[in-house]
Write an enzyme that holds these catalytic residues in place. Structure first.
Site, short mmCIF file in Angstrom:
data_model
loop_
_atom_site.label_atom_id
_atom_site.label_comp_id
_atom_site.label_asym_id
_atom_site.label_seq_id
_atom_site.Cartn_x
_atom_site.Cartn_y
_atom_site.Cartn_z
N LYS A 111 -6.64 7.19 -11.98
CA LYS A 111 -5.99 6.29 -13.10
C LYS A 111 -5.11 7.10 -13.89
O LYS A 111 -3.95 6.52 -14.65
CB LYS A 111 -6.88 5.95 -14.16
CG LYS A 111 -8.22 4.80 -13.60
CD LYS A 111 -9.04 4.39 -14.57
CE LYS A 111 -10.07 3.44 -14.17
NZ LYS A 111 -11.29 3.04 -15.03
N LYS A 192 -10.37 -3.01 -2.96
CA LYS A 192 -11.51 -3.46 -3.56
C LYS A 192 -10.78 -4.65 -4.38
O LYS A 192 -9.60 -4.61 -4.97
CB LYS A 192 -12.20 -2.67 -4.40
CG LYS A 192 -13.27 -3.35 -5.08
CD LYS A 192 -14.16 -2.56 -6.05
CE LYS A 192 -15.35 -2.93 -6.78
NZ LYS A 192 -16.09 -2.21 -7.70
N LYS A 195 -9.86 -7.12 -10.80
CA LYS A 195 -9.04 -7.67 -11.83
C LYS A 195 -7.77 -7.10 -12.43
O LYS A 195 -7.16 -8.04 -13.48
CB LYS A 195 -10.15 -8.28 -12.91
CG LYS A 195 -10.85 -6.87 -13.68
CD LYS A 195 -11.68 -7.43 -14.69
CE LYS A 195 -12.35 -6.29 -15.81
NZ LYS A 195 -13.29 -5.13 -14.96
#
Length: 329
Positions: A111, A192, A195
């Protein structure tokens, strides 16, 4: 009865991957365990959130929990921020966590890659996640493969506390279902379904319209060749679509493979879209009923009150063992 804890961030629209990988299992677990399912809004703010969007998504995630089949009379459903002991124990566990442990977290590395400035919350939030688990002395934690490292930290911190201050915390175990735990992206089966993916065609959200679902599945990436066969190594894209088909229809991979033997991808994808629509339409109907009824806040308040009974007692016990001067009752 063993205790289960899990949560989902309100930082985007929930996907079919969230439903198959997490929420379907939540519904199964509530019948056999003492379950706590929370909307982890404190985790969501480790990255910048627009206030109006955060409020809307928090309500949406909570309502989708109920619409998916979680029964508030069987399981606690609540907002993480409505139970302050989460944050208090989170700080306490942060003081027991080393910098090295946090620096090794692969999610933190992923991240923060290429960013000049990173918030401290993103660095220390695994300690808060450990507190989420340990504040209820949870026995089982439903986790995906990408969260196993965080659960390991929770286990380490529980053991560290027990060694230093006396046996108290249960060492939590992962609950990883063998099938359906990891639904991949529609445009790249090596990633994966998420969202947070900026490509809307990569995922199906739980509130997509039937036409949106049909369009996304019709455009989903497929492997070369024409055979509908489950082979994650050689045919990862079609195997991912077959996993979705299996989870939404209840059919086995062998049954799906036999049904489409000798057929091309087109018919399979068309039928898959209808199978997904048949699962999501009743969920969406229930979702809008919950939002319009106004009952959501009562459900969240009830869940938070029940969670507080255990969580506040845990924090008091922890502080007493660590030597805090507690207020007189």
């Amino acid at each position: 009865m063993k205790t289960v804890l899990s949560g989902i961030q309100p930082s985007g629209k929930l996907t079919l991957g969230n439903y198959i990988g997490a929420m379907k299992n939540f519904v199964k677990l509530q019948n056999d365990y003492a379950c706590n399912f929370m909307v982890v809004d404190l985790h969501a703010i480790t990255v910048a959130q627009e206030p109006k969007a955060l409020r809307e998504q928090s309500e949406a995630v909570a309502a989708l929990f109920i619409a998916a089949g979680i029964d508030p009379d069987k399981a606690n459903v609540y907002m993480q921020s409505h139970v302050p002991p989460h944050a208090e124990l989170g700080w306490i566990l942060t003081t027991l966590t080393s910098m090295g442990e946090l620096e090794r977290m692969t999610q933190f590395k992923d991240k923060t890659a290429g960013k000049d400035s990173v918030g401290a919350g993103l660095f220390v939030y695994p300690s808060l996640m450990a507190a989420d688990i340990l504040v209820y002395n949870a026995d089982l934690v439903p986790v995906g493969e990408d969260q196993k490292q965080h659960l390991e930290l929770a286990r380490d911190l529980a053991g560290r506390f027990n060694h230093r201050f006396g046996e108290y915390f249960t060492i939590p175990e992962p609950y990883i279902p063998k099938v359906g735990a990891r639904i991949m992206s529609l445009d790249d089966a090596s990633k994966k379904m998420s969202k947070s993916n900026p490509n809307p065609g990569s995922h199906i959200t739980l509130l997509d319209t039937p036409d949106e679902i049909r369009k996304k599945i019709s455009r989903a990436t497929t492997d070369s060749g024409k055979e509908v066969r489950y082979d994650p190594a050689e045919k990862p894209e079609i195997s991912n679509l077959m996993s979705i088909y299996s989870e939404c229809s209840g059919m086995s991979m062998t049954e799906i493979q036999n049904q489409y033997e000798g057929q091309m991808y087109g018919g399979f994808k068309k039928n898959l879209a209808e199978v997904v629509v048949s699962v999501l339409e009743p969920l969406q109907k229930r979702y809008f009923e919950i939002r319009e009824s106004g009952q959501l806040y009562d459900i969240l308040a009830k869940g938070a009150d029940k969670a507080m009974e255990t969580a506040s007692r845990t924090v008091t016990d922890v502080k007493e063992r660590m030597g805090f001067l507690l207020p007189k009752k």
